[in-house]
Every structure is written in structure tokens, then in C-alpha cells.
Design a protein around this motif. Sequence first.
Motif, mmCIF file in Angstrom:
data_model
loop_
_atom_site.group_PDB
_atom_site.id
_atom_site.type_symbol
_atom_site.label_atom_id
_atom_site.label_comp_id
_atom_site.label_asym_id
_atom_site.label_seq_id
_atom_site.Cartn_x
_atom_site.Cartn_y
_atom_site.Cartn_z
ATOM 1 N N ASP A 93 0.829 -1.202 0.000
ATOM 2 C CA ASP A 93 0.000 0.000 0.000
ATOM 3 C C ASP A 93 0.867 1.257 0.000
ATOM 4 N N ARG A 94 1.916 1.251 0.800
ATOM 5 C CA ARG A 94 2.808 2.421 0.849
ATOM 6 C C ARG A 94 3.517 2.629 -0.484
ATOM 7 N N VAL A 95 3.992 1.554 -1.096
ATOM 8 C CA VAL A 95 4.681 1.672 -2.381
ATOM 9 C C VAL A 95 3.697 2.141 -3.458
ATOM 10 N N GLN A 96 2.465 1.635 -3.432
ATOM 11 C CA GLN A 96 1.479 2.007 -4.447
ATOM 12 C C GLN A 96 1.041 3.468 -4.352
ATOM 13 N N ARG A 97 1.326 4.128 -3.244
ATOM 14 C CA ARG A 97 1.043 5.566 -3.164
ATOM 15 C C ARG A 97 1.824 6.321 -4.231
ATOM 16 N N SER A 115 10.765 8.866 -3.249
ATOM 17 C CA SER A 115 9.488 8.970 -2.537
ATOM 18 C C SER A 115 9.101 7.634 -1.916
ATOM 19 N N ILE A 116 9.326 6.547 -2.657
ATOM 20 C CA ILE A 116 9.019 5.220 -2.113
ATOM 21 C C ILE A 116 9.863 4.964 -0.876
ATOM 22 N N LYS A 117 11.140 5.304 -0.955
ATOM 23 C CA LYS A 117 12.015 5.139 0.208
ATOM 24 C C LYS A 117 11.472 5.937 1.392
ATOM 25 N N GLY A 118 10.939 7.123 1.113
ATOM 26 C CA GLY A 118 10.399 7.960 2.175
ATOM 27 C C GLY A 118 9.221 7.338 2.899
ATOM 28 N N VAL A 119 8.349 6.633 2.177
ATOM 29 C CA VAL A 119 7.161 6.068 2.821
ATOM 30 C C VAL A 119 7.383 4.665 3.367
#
Length: 182
Positions: free
Chosen positions: A16-20, A56-60
Motif C-alpha cells: 500500500d505504501r509503495v502504491q502511493r 518517494s518510495i524510500k520515504g514512505v
Amino acid sequence: MLTFESIPPYWHLALDRVQRYNKSAVISGGAIRDLDLGRPVKDIDIFVSAEAAMKSIKGVIGDMSTAWTENPEYADGTARAILASSTSNPVDKSQLPINITKLGKGSNPRERWREHDFGLCQIMFDGHKFESTEYYEHDKENQTLTLTHCDSYYAWYRSFKRYHRLFQKYPWPMETKLVRTN
């Protein structure tokens, strides 16, 4: 048979976080296969498109990991970012290392999973549903490891090495039904 509830909450959270930041991201390959076949899962592979904003993915997802490295030698123009899970409770086996694989330009994760080299790896979860190819179902039913995709000598060599790793967990004979070759 896998159901939505079969997926551990930690996996849902990571996807879910990556799909953001990359709507087409999927969990594919070994984790879903091993969960389906009742085998131990060693890590979670999430595939993202080339357009994915890795920063951004790393951030979430960063709070779910302790390491982030780029490995440009992953395969044929793809880059791999590896996240090692920070497990606050080592008894919780659902908190496994997460591998984020950024596919090459023009590759869509929701299609690319069908091109994994062995049929037994051609299964995915997109956050809502599972899909598998006929080659996955064939390998599962017949206890075989069918090589279906091999585009070059390098790919053949890499697949041969993968076969030996797969054979450690699944000591099944290899079949060859190449769908596409160069």
C-alpha cells in the motif's frame, strides 16, 4: 488457495505504501509462490515501473527498513533497491526483508510478472487480487520447474543458476517450454 486474508498485514502495509507512488506496483514471484505452496518465505519482492519515484518510495517505506542499496547489475537494464526489514519483534515472521525492483523503461509490473523465467514464479498479488499463469498452475500441479522465458545467453545462464536455487526448495525436474527467445 490464496485469499486476500492470506497475505500478512505487514505485506499489505508495504505494498500500500509503495502504491502511493507507483500504482502499478505488485508483489510477485517467490513470496506469493511460497505462501501459496506452504513453504517458508524469505523475503518480499515488490516490482515497480521505471517511472517510480524511488526517493518517494524510500520515504514512505523507510521506517520498515534498515538498509537501502542500488544494484544496477540486477538484470537486463533493471535496477534493484533492497530494503532490509527492521524487525522490532523477531518472533513475527511476517516482517521479512522487502526487495523493491524497479523495472526497465516501458515495463509494467502488472504485465511483467508473466515473464518471470520459470512458471513457478509467475504469480502475483496487486493488493486486491491474485493472478497466476497457466505455467504456474502446470508447475504447481505437476511438481516441475518450467523455463518459459529466456532472451539471451546471459538470461539462459542466469536462469540455470536460478534453477539450482529453486531446486533447493523445490527438488522438481526442469522442463523447457520457451515462450519467447532471441
